[in-house]
Scaffold this motif. Structure first.
Motif, PDB file in Angstrom:
ATOM      1  N   PRO A  78      -4.693   2.171   7.924  1.00  0.00           N
ATOM      2  CA  PRO A  78      -4.007   1.923   6.407  1.00  0.00           C
ATOM      3  C   PRO A  78      -2.617   2.064   6.296  1.00  0.00           C
ATOM      4  CG  PRO A  78      -6.022   2.840   5.919  1.00  0.00           C
ATOM      5  CD  PRO A  78      -6.058   3.062   7.432  1.00  0.00           C
ATOM      6  N   ASN A  79      -1.962   2.756   7.023  1.00  0.00           N
ATOM      7  CA  ASN A  79      -0.809   3.207   6.963  1.00  0.00           C
ATOM      8  C   ASN A  79       0.025   2.192   7.577  1.00  0.00           C
ATOM      9  OD1 ASN A  79      -1.721   4.354   9.291  1.00  0.00           O
ATOM     10  ND2 ASN A  79       0.225   5.320   9.775  1.00  0.00           N
ATOM     11  N   GLU A  80      -0.457   1.432   8.365  1.00  0.00           N
ATOM     12  CA  GLU A  80       0.201   0.276   9.131  1.00  0.00           C
ATOM     13  C   GLU A  80      -0.017  -0.928   8.470  1.00  0.00           C
ATOM     14  OE1 GLU A  80      -0.532   0.274  13.316  1.00  0.00           O
ATOM     15  OE2 GLU A  80      -0.047   2.323  13.635  1.00  0.00           O
ATOM     16  N   ILE A  81      -0.866  -0.920   7.587  1.00  0.00           N
ATOM     17  CA  ILE A  81      -1.106  -2.288   6.768  1.00  0.00           C
ATOM     18  C   ILE A  81      -0.069  -2.467   5.581  1.00  0.00           C
ATOM     19  CG2 ILE A  81      -2.483  -3.583   5.139  1.00  0.00           C
ATOM     20  CD1 ILE A  81      -4.939  -2.023   6.493  1.00  0.00           C
ATOM     21  N   THR A  82       0.917  -3.125   5.916  1.00  0.00           N
ATOM     22  CA  THR A  82       2.286  -3.133   5.086  1.00  0.00           C
ATOM     23  C   THR A  82       2.371  -4.561   4.364  1.00  0.00           C
ATOM     24  OG1 THR A  82       3.520  -3.463   7.165  1.00  0.00           O
ATOM     25  CG2 THR A  82       3.347  -1.611   6.252  1.00  0.00           C
ATOM     26  N   ALA A  83       3.205  -4.848   3.306  1.00  0.00           N
ATOM     27  CA  ALA A  83       3.529  -5.925   2.546  1.00  0.00           C
ATOM     28  C   ALA A  83       4.713  -6.649   3.382  1.00  0.00           C
ATOM     29  CB  ALA A  83       4.082  -5.662   1.326  1.00  0.00           C
ATOM     30  N   GLU A  84       4.669  -7.893   3.760  1.00  0.00           N
ATOM     31  CA  GLU A  84       5.920  -8.386   4.494  1.00  0.00           C
ATOM     32  C   GLU A  84       6.369  -9.673   3.731  1.00  0.00           C
ATOM     33  OE1 GLU A  84       5.892  -8.534   8.786  1.00  0.00           O
ATOM     34  OE2 GLU A  84       4.168  -7.288   8.868  1.00  0.00           O
ATOM     35  N   LEU A 131      -2.660   6.095  -1.765  1.00  0.00           N
ATOM     36  CA  LEU A 131      -4.118   5.368  -1.464  1.00  0.00           C
ATOM     37  C   LEU A 131      -5.424   6.439  -1.819  1.00  0.00           C
ATOM     38  CD1 LEU A 131      -5.799   3.153  -0.005  1.00  0.00           C
ATOM     39  CD2 LEU A 131      -5.275   4.154   2.241  1.00  0.00           C
ATOM     40  N   GLU A 132      -5.020   7.591  -1.608  1.00  0.00           N
ATOM     41  CA  GLU A 132      -6.058   8.797  -1.830  1.00  0.00           C
ATOM     42  C   GLU A 132      -6.509   8.662  -3.231  1.00  0.00           C
ATOM     43  OE1 GLU A 132      -8.551  12.029  -1.682  1.00  0.00           O
ATOM     44  OE2 GLU A 132      -7.629  10.940   0.113  1.00  0.00           O
ATOM     45  N   THR A 133      -5.423   8.576  -4.004  1.00  0.00           N
ATOM     46  CA  THR A 133      -5.679   8.540  -5.690  1.00  0.00           C
ATOM     47  C   THR A 133      -6.620   7.161  -6.010  1.00  0.00           C
ATOM     48  OG1 THR A 133      -3.778   9.660  -6.115  1.00  0.00           O
ATOM     49  CG2 THR A 133      -4.661   8.308  -7.787  1.00  0.00           C
ATOM     50  N   LYS A 188      -6.042  -0.865   0.432  1.00  0.00           N
ATOM     51  CA  LYS A 188      -4.660  -1.136   0.798  1.00  0.00           C
ATOM     52  C   LYS A 188      -4.273  -2.512   0.770  1.00  0.00           C
ATOM     53  CE  LYS A 188      -0.475   0.279   1.988  1.00  0.00           C
ATOM     54  NZ  LYS A 188      -0.302   0.682   3.516  1.00  0.00           N
ATOM     55  N   THR A 189      -5.232  -3.608   1.233  1.00  0.00           N
ATOM     56  CA  THR A 189      -4.894  -4.904   1.321  1.00  0.00           C
ATOM     57  C   THR A 189      -4.665  -5.519  -0.045  1.00  0.00           C
ATOM     58  OG1 THR A 189      -5.934  -4.983   3.560  1.00  0.00           O
ATOM     59  CG2 THR A 189      -5.739  -7.111   2.261  1.00  0.00           C
ATOM     60  N   GLY A 190      -5.747  -4.857  -0.812  1.00  0.00           N
ATOM     61  CA  GLY A 190      -5.700  -5.413  -2.090  1.00  0.00           C
ATOM     62  C   GLY A 190      -4.506  -5.216  -3.212  1.00  0.00           C
ATOM     63  N   THR A 191      -3.901  -3.930  -2.699  1.00  0.00           N
ATOM     64  CA  THR A 191      -2.781  -3.621  -3.212  1.00  0.00           C
ATOM     65  C   THR A 191      -1.432  -4.440  -2.987  1.00  0.00           C
ATOM     66  OG1 THR A 191      -3.331  -1.113  -3.496  1.00  0.00           O
ATOM     67  CG2 THR A 191      -1.344  -1.484  -3.682  1.00  0.00           C
ATOM     68  N   ILE A 192      -1.538  -4.829  -1.583  1.00  0.00           N
ATOM     69  CA  ILE A 192      -0.299  -5.456  -1.104  1.00  0.00           C
ATOM     70  C   ILE A 192      -0.527  -6.804  -1.902  1.00  0.00           C
ATOM     71  CG2 ILE A 192       0.348  -6.948   0.904  1.00  0.00           C
ATOM     72  CD1 ILE A 192      -0.344  -4.424   2.289  1.00  0.00           C
ATOM     73  N   LEU A 193      -1.740  -7.502  -2.029  1.00  0.00           N
ATOM     74  CA  LEU A 193      -1.926  -8.790  -2.551  1.00  0.00           C
ATOM     75  C   LEU A 193      -1.539  -8.808  -4.102  1.00  0.00           C
ATOM     76  CD1 LEU A 193      -5.180  -9.893  -0.733  1.00  0.00           C
ATOM     77  CD2 LEU A 193      -2.699 -10.388  -0.188  1.00  0.00           C
ATOM     78  N   ARG A 194      -2.035  -7.691  -4.608  1.00  0.00           N
ATOM     79  CA  ARG A 194      -1.499  -7.444  -5.999  1.00  0.00           C
ATOM     80  C   ARG A 194      -0.245  -7.444  -6.278  1.00  0.00           C
ATOM     81  NH1 ARG A 194      -3.221  -5.503 -10.983  1.00  0.00           N
ATOM     82  NH2 ARG A 194      -1.757  -4.309 -11.892  1.00  0.00           N
ATOM     83  N   ASN A 195       0.520  -6.624  -5.523  1.00  0.00           N
ATOM     84  CA  ASN A 195       2.066  -6.358  -5.622  1.00  0.00           C
ATOM     85  C   ASN A 195       2.667  -7.816  -5.312  1.00  0.00           C
ATOM     86  OD1 ASN A 195       1.889  -3.913  -6.016  1.00  0.00           O
ATOM     87  ND2 ASN A 195       2.316  -3.181  -4.319  1.00  0.00           N
ATOM     88  N   ALA A 196       2.082  -8.620  -4.631  1.00  0.00           N
ATOM     89  CA  ALA A 196       2.701  -9.924  -4.176  1.00  0.00           C
ATOM     90  C   ALA A 196       2.352 -11.116  -5.175  1.00  0.00           C
ATOM     91  CB  ALA A 196       2.323 -10.370  -2.823  1.00  0.00           C
ATOM     92  N   TYR A 197       1.215 -10.999  -5.852  1.00  0.00           N
ATOM     93  CA  TYR A 197       0.781 -12.252  -6.462  1.00  0.00           C
ATOM     94  C   TYR A 197       0.263 -12.100  -7.926  1.00  0.00           C
ATOM     95  CZ  TYR A 197       0.377 -14.226  -1.462  1.00  0.00           C
ATOM     96  OH  TYR A 197       0.732 -14.488  -0.343  1.00  0.00           O
ATOM     97  N   PHE A 198      -0.141 -10.903  -8.277  1.00  0.00           N
ATOM     98  CA  PHE A 198      -0.578 -10.738  -9.512  1.00  0.00           C
ATOM     99  C   PHE A 198       0.297 -11.425 -10.722  1.00  0.00           C
ATOM    100  CE2 PHE A 198      -2.021  -8.356 -13.367  1.00  0.00           C
ATOM    101  CZ  PHE A 198      -3.337  -8.277 -13.281  1.00  0.00           C
ATOM    102  N   TYR A 232     -11.161  -4.994  -6.274  1.00  0.00           N
ATOM    103  CA  TYR A 232     -10.757  -3.856  -7.536  1.00  0.00           C
ATOM    104  C   TYR A 232      -9.278  -3.418  -7.375  1.00  0.00           C
ATOM    105  CZ  TYR A 232     -10.502   0.923  -9.279  1.00  0.00           C
ATOM    106  OH  TYR A 232      -9.981   2.168  -9.658  1.00  0.00           O
ATOM    107  N   ALA A 233      -8.704  -3.266  -6.107  1.00  0.00           N
ATOM    108  CA  ALA A 233      -7.300  -2.978  -6.085  1.00  0.00           C
ATOM    109  C   ALA A 233      -6.429  -4.067  -6.489  1.00  0.00           C
ATOM    110  CB  ALA A 233      -6.977  -2.668  -4.688  1.00  0.00           C
ATOM    111  N   LEU A 234      -6.766  -5.357  -6.561  1.00  0.00           N
ATOM    112  CA  LEU A 234      -6.125  -6.525  -6.739  1.00  0.00           C
ATOM    113  C   LEU A 234      -6.178  -6.444  -8.517  1.00  0.00           C
ATOM    114  CD1 LEU A 234      -4.579  -9.082  -6.291  1.00  0.00           C
ATOM    115  CD2 LEU A 234      -6.857 -10.151  -5.990  1.00  0.00           C
ATOM    116  N   LEU A 235      -7.147  -6.195  -9.064  1.00  0.00           N
ATOM    117  CA  LEU A 235      -7.311  -6.102 -10.509  1.00  0.00           C
ATOM    118  C   LEU A 235      -7.256  -4.879 -11.073  1.00  0.00           C
ATOM    119  CD1 LEU A 235      -9.911  -9.197 -10.285  1.00  0.00           C
ATOM    120  CD2 LEU A 235      -7.373  -9.432 -10.551  1.00  0.00           C
ATOM    121  N   GLU A 236      -6.808  -3.993 -10.590  1.00  0.00           N
ATOM    122  CA  GLU A 236      -7.037  -2.727 -11.008  1.00  0.00           C
ATOM    123  C   GLU A 236      -6.916  -2.279 -12.364  1.00  0.00           C
ATOM    124  OE1 GLU A 236      -5.810   1.948  -9.770  1.00  0.00           O
ATOM    125  OE2 GLU A 236      -4.546   0.269  -9.149  1.00  0.00           O
TER     126      GLU A 236
END
Length: 520
Positions: A78-84, A131-133, A188-198, A232-236
């Motif tokens: 997960p620590n290497e899954i990053t937004a680009e 991510l832990e939270t 983590k992937t869902g969070t990246i997509l949320r930040n990019a597209y939500f 869940y992460a995308l629509l948290e």
């Protein structure tokens, strides 16, 4: 006497030629195996007699170095899954919708392997507080979901109602099942997509309807669980309220081919491809011996496939590698067999070399084209709906490595990395509308972009290269440098599907391509 001397001279000359030829062949073979990263001597000496200690056993915590860096890429922690570059385009554009294709997260092995009970497949998110939270909130959400509405939750899961959403134990590493680490990858992937597209898709303030988000998954727990974690992460913010408006749909195939699945020609091309792979392995006998010996150590009851297929062995080894576990040694009577670091790096070097051959294989390409046709039809159909109705805003396909391989083949994107996509790989197609001066939109106002694991691959699509690109620039963070991006007209992918897709089969439609007689 002279004749005798001449005869002896020819014999010595022949002997010298034989020696020189033998040395040349030896050096040639040694160089070849060095090139693909296999130490033949170590691979042939896997068997260690009595109490001898192996030269190098696989360490508990493998360090990333030049030889192992590519191996760890498959783990995708997960620590290497990053937004680009996802969603970064600005300017005179409106994001109409996205189609997201993901491979499921980290899972247990697909067969019984030794020492699986002591492999800890839990996710260590302590070094990633956010991510832990998020993971703990997700666990609490799943534990309390029935208190919201059991009926709404059942409607969301649809055909997957009754599937467990988490491993029964956070450290479990069960056959074919998503691990806790895998859950973390998709969060983590869902969070990246949320930040990019939500916000770009205007999904906030409770505005999501049942037509805004479409979700497909194959009927495997790992793909269903991956889809739910990502959503869940995308629509948290309002996860349950939003999830309750969605109904997950089932795909019967890895390829998401809908009604375009049965295809005899595809099976024929696949058999040709398997033969090519078999021939590759036969031309590297030391690698074949390495696989046979290592498989006897790794698998509890190895069968013919496990002792002859490099990718099956590689998949099993990832269970140990991705979770910091020691690869086993086994005692057989007076013999001790071990898998060593040299064997692991050699095997992965061979599969990397083989993947490059796959990317150039005509039979593999034709197989992928036929398998991906149904999915590409669905993609184009959703693009047209986004153009005409501005919905759906998100289409999610939760699938497998083969899903992403087929899709890349359909788009003509060939890369050895895409023949072996790592866990939680993401493949996003963004649909944009160029904002015209008036409100009347026409088909030529719509473009798309392909982003794979954060990197823009649009210009690598053959049918887009000569198209009328729409150029746009964006600011790359944190470097704050300006990057250029080019969007491909949606008209080109429609034309590719309807006019040019079956050109390599000398056919004009799926039925003819699948039933055509064998050609040279």
């Amino acid at each position: 006497m002279l004749a005798e001397m001449v005869r002896l001279s020819y014999q010595h000359r022949a002997f010298y030629c034989y020696v020189i030829l033998s040395v040349w062949i030896f050096l040639l073979v040694a160089g070849m195996y060095k090139y693909i990263g296999v130490d033949e001597k170590s691979s042939m000496q896997t068997r260690v007699l009595g109490n001898d200690i192996p030269i190098r056993e696989f360490p508990r915590n493998l360090k990333v170095d030049v030889k192992t860096k590519k191996i760890f890429r498959f783990c995708n922690p997960p620590n290497e899954i990053t937004a680009e570059t996802e969603g970064k385009l600005d300017g005179n554009l409106t994001l109409g919708g996205i189609l997201v294709f993901v491979r499921h997260g980290d899972r247990g092995p697909l067969a019984h392997i030794r020492n699986i009970s002591i492999v800890n497949c839990g996710g260590d998110f302590n070094s990633m507080p956010e991510l832990e939270t998020l993971y703990q909130n997700y666990v609490n959400f799943l534990q309390n979901v029935s208190s919201y509405s059991r009926t709404a939750w059942a409607q969301f899961l649809g055909p997957f109602h009754g599937f467990p959403m988490l491993p029964s134990n956070s450290k479990d590493c069960r056959i074919g099942q998503l691990t806790t680490l895998g859950v973390g990858q998709l969060l983590k992937t869902g969070t990246i997509l949320r930040n990019a597209y939500f916000h770009k898709l205007n999904l906030g303030n409770g505005t999501i309807s049942s037509k805004d988000i479409v979700v497909y998954s194959t009927r495997y727990r790992r793909t269903v669980q991956s889809a739910v974690a990502l959503l869940y992460a995308l629509l948290e913010t309002d996860s349950f309220q939003n999830l309750a408006k969605i109904t997950m749909q089932e795909s019967q195939s890895y390829a998401f081919c809908n009604t375009d699945c049965a295809c005899p020609a595809a099976e024929r091309f696949f058999k040709q491809h398997l033969k090519e792979m078999s021939d590759h392995l036969k031309s590297h006998p030391a690698v074949g011996e390495l696989i046979r010996q290592a498989a006897n150590v790794v698998f509890e009851m190895p069968d013919q496939v496990q002792t002859t297929d490099p990718n099956t062995l590689k998949d099993a080894l990832l269970t140990y590698i991705c979770h910091g576990a020691t690869v086993p040694c086994v005692e057989f009577d007076t013999q001790r067999l071990c898998v060593k670091t040299e064997h692991v790096t050699g095997l992965f070097a061979y599969t990397e070399w083989e993947s490059k051959q796959v990317a150039k294989s005509s039979s593999r390409r034709k197989y992928g084209l036929l398998r991906a046709y149904g999915l590409l039809r669905s993609i184009v159909s959703y693009m047209l709906r986004i153009m005409s109705e501005a919905k759906p805003k998100i289409v999610l396909y939760s699938g497998h490595d083969k899903t992403l391989e087929y899709l890349a083949t359909a788009l003509g994107i060939f890369s050895d990395r895409l023949t072996m996509p790592h866990y939680a790989s993401r493949f996003v197609i963004e649909v944009y509308r160029i904002n015209p001066k008036n409100e009347n939109h026409v088909a030529s106002d719509f473009y798309f972009r392909v982003v794979i694991n954060g990197k823009d691959f649009t210009q690598k699509i053959p049918f887009c290269r000569n198209a009328n690109f729409y150029s746009v620039s964006y600011i790359e963070q944190p470097e704050k440098t300006r990057r250029d991006s080019k969007l491909c007209p949606i008209e080109t992918i429609i034309r590719q599907l309807h006019d040019d897709y079956f050109a390599s089969f000398n056919a004009t439609n799926f039925k003819d391509a699948c039933t055509a007689h064998k050609r040279g």
